[in-house]
Design an enzyme around this catalytic site. Structure first.
Site, short mmCIF file in Angstrom:
data_model
loop_
_atom_site.label_atom_id
_atom_site.label_comp_id
_atom_site.label_asym_id
_atom_site.label_seq_id
_atom_site.Cartn_x
_atom_site.Cartn_y
_atom_site.Cartn_z
CG HIS A 107 -5.10 -2.75 -0.29
ND1 HIS A 107 -4.72 -1.95 -1.36
CD2 HIS A 107 -4.50 -2.19 0.80
CE1 HIS A 107 -3.95 -0.97 -0.94
NE2 HIS A 107 -3.79 -1.10 0.36
CG ASP A 144 -6.57 -2.60 -3.99
OD1 ASP A 144 -7.33 -1.91 -3.30
OD2 ASP A 144 -5.33 -2.55 -3.90
CB SER A 174 -0.94 -0.04 1.21
OG SER A 174 -1.94 0.94 1.11
#
Length: 289
Positions: A268, A239, A102
């Site tokens: 994700h 995602d 991320s």
């Protein structure tokens, strides 16, 4: 810092100013430093990967318990990168791969840009080109156009609980937000991520500064051009937290060596959701490049 025995998990803290950066070292084999919470991320990688990779999980300041009051300046991007280098020295790593999931992907790239002789490979997992408004709007459009009605119902139900979560634990706002965003971040929209976050310390002021300001303004063209190590970009088909995969198209040519892998049954966090395939892709990348 305790002496390391790679036959078992080693845990401890590295002091950086008023912060205590927790770490965990697990597994054996190729060295990989994972930037982020040493608790959360150690829970997301498979036991099988530890047979071939020596995983060095280390907190950055947003996850580190401070020994005194903090302000936004304590979470400057330069401090974050300096702390990664501090951890590298503490672990005795000479050349290693670095992984950022991320927003931590920006940390991994920036460290690789500043310390090219130390980094053999960079892995970005679930990272968008930046956290700016334009890409956030693109992500929102994709959510509205592609997400199923059932996924949206779960999202609305969970987000309705967020105000109560924050009222009960006002200093963990960022953590509660990520938990309630599950329908946007997991292949299984009903997945309960709370056990992954158990015991994880949060400094909201740091997340507000980095995610809300620094990563909003990241110049990915310049950052990518400064990285000479091969880069693996892992993206999840489900995602909805970041912009669609197509958002990376304008930046492909900026990387010296870029490999993009799509994970069809992930959101994700593909290292957790499709761990077997992620392990295979990661090991092939680390050995090939």
């Amino acid at each position: 810092m305790e002496e390391l025995d790679y036959g078992r998990a080693a845990r401890g803290v590295i002091r950086s100013g008023i912060f205590e950066l927790g770490y965990a070292i697990e597994g054996q084999g190729l060295p990989l430093l994972v930037v982020g919470s040493s608790l959360y991320y150690a829970r997301t990688f498979s036991p099988c990967l530890r047979r071939s990779v020596r995983l060095h999980f280390v907190d950055h300041r947003c996850f580190a318990r401070p020994l005194g009051p903090v302000e936004a300046g304590d979470f400057a991007f330069d401090w974050i990168i300096d702390d990664i280098e501090l951890a590298r020295q503490a672990f005795g790593l000479e050349r290693f791969a670095v992984l950022g999931h991320s927003g931590h992907g920006y940390m991994a790239l920036e460290y690789a840009r500043r310390f090219p002789d130390r980094v053999s490979h960079v892995v970005l997992a679930g990272t968008g080109p930046n956290q700016g408004a334009e890409l956030a709007e693109w992500a929102e459009r994709r959510w509205e156009e592609e997400a199923s009605p059932g996924r949206k119902l779960i999202f609305d139900r969970e987000m309705a609980k967020l105000t109560g979560d924050i009222a009960a634990h006002p200093h963990e706002r960022f953590k509660h937000l990520l938990i309630r965003l599950g329908a946007r971040s997991w292949f299984d929209p009903g997945f309960d991520a709370r056990p992954l976050w158990d015991g994880v310390w949060i400094n909201d002021i740091g997340f507000d500064h980095l995610w809300g300001e620094v990563f909003r303004d990241i110049d990915m063209h310049a950052l990518a051009r400064g990285v000479t190590a091969p880069v693996l970009l892992a993206l999840g088909r489900s995602d909805y937290l970041i912009a669609p995969p197509a958002a990376w198209e304008p930046f492909r040519g900026d990387f010296a060596r870029l490999t993009i892998e799509m994970f069809e049954r992930s959101g994700h966090t593909m290292q957790f959701e499709e761990s077997e395939r992620f392990d295979a892709v990661l090991l092939e990348f680390l050995h090939r490049s």
